[in-house]
Design a protein around this motif. Sequence first.
Motif, PDB file in Angstrom:
ATOM      1  N   TYR A 119      89.150  -4.335 -78.534  1.00 49.18           N
ATOM      2  CA  TYR A 119      88.526  -3.858 -77.289  1.00 49.18           C
ATOM      3  C   TYR A 119      88.722  -2.351 -77.148  1.00 49.18           C
ATOM      4  N   GLU A 120      89.950  -1.912 -77.407  1.00 49.40           N
ATOM      5  CA  GLU A 120      90.263  -0.483 -77.282  1.00 49.40           C
ATOM      6  C   GLU A 120      89.465   0.336 -78.299  1.00 49.40           C
ATOM      7  N   SER A 175      91.072 -12.543 -78.738  1.00 46.03           N
ATOM      8  CA  SER A 175      90.762 -11.421 -79.617  1.00 46.03           C
ATOM      9  C   SER A 175      91.904 -10.425 -79.514  1.00 46.03           C
ATOM     10  N   LEU A 178      93.634  -7.108 -78.642  1.00 49.22           N
ATOM     11  CA  LEU A 178      93.433  -6.048 -77.657  1.00 49.22           C
ATOM     12  C   LEU A 178      92.957  -4.765 -78.351  1.00 49.22           C
ATOM     13  N   GLU A 192      86.633  -0.321 -79.750  1.00 45.47           N
ATOM     14  CA  GLU A 192      85.198  -0.307 -79.495  1.00 45.47           C
ATOM     15  C   GLU A 192      84.866   0.150 -78.070  1.00 45.47           C
ATOM     16  N   ASN A 193      85.913   0.537 -77.327  1.00 50.26           N
ATOM     17  CA  ASN A 193      85.741   0.986 -75.941  1.00 50.26           C
ATOM     18  C   ASN A 193      84.982  -0.050 -75.107  1.00 50.26           C
ATOM     19  N   GLU A 194      85.334  -1.320 -75.315  1.00 48.00           N
ATOM     20  CA  GLU A 194      84.714  -2.440 -74.607  1.00 48.00           C
ATOM     21  C   GLU A 194      85.564  -2.812 -73.403  1.00 48.00           C
ATOM     22  N   LEU A 200      87.553  -5.192 -70.921  1.00 52.09           N
ATOM     23  CA  LEU A 200      88.226  -6.476 -71.099  1.00 52.09           C
ATOM     24  C   LEU A 200      87.515  -7.534 -70.257  1.00 52.09           C
TER      25      LEU A 200
END
Length: 150
Positions: free
Chosen positions: A55-56, A50, A52, A58-60, A62
Motif C-alpha cells: 500500500y505504501e 496484503s 502494508l 503504491e501510495n494506495e 488503506l
Amino acid sequence: MNEASQIYWDEFWKSQGQEKPKRVSAWQFGDNPDHLAQLVIDGVKSATCSGLIFYENENEPLPSVEDYSIILNSKDEPLAIIKTVDVKIMPMNEVPEDFAIAEGEGDRTYQYWKEAHEKFFTKELSDLGLEYSEDMMLVCERFELVNTKK
C-alpha cells in the motif's frame, strides 16, 4: 475502475433504491484471482490480507470499514461486490488462526495459510528488492459478500 465494473456497480445500486456509496475500488486477488474469487462467491473466503509495504509503495489508501470492492477475475471482469467489515494491521506472525482460516485457502489450516503467504510475500517483496520477514506488517481485512454478478 474499468467500464464493465462501473456498469455493474451502477446497475447494482439502481436496484437497491438507496444512494450508492461514494468510495469503491475494483481489484483482483493476488496469487490466483479466479480461484480466490470463486471461494468468495461460494462463501468460503471472507478475509484477505496484503503487506502494508505494498500500500505504501503504491501510495494506495488503506481499506476501511464500510468500503466496497468489486472483485475481478483474471480478465478484469467483475464477478462480485464485497463490503469491508473489519480492518486490522498486525505483524504476520501475530495473525490469529481464525483469520487464516477465514481466508479460505488450501486445506483451511493455519499452517497452509502461513506457508502459502510466506511464499507469496517472499516473491512479491523480492520483485521490489526487499526481503521477507515473519514480522512484516499485514493489512488484514474481513469482508462480506454483497452481490454476485449474474
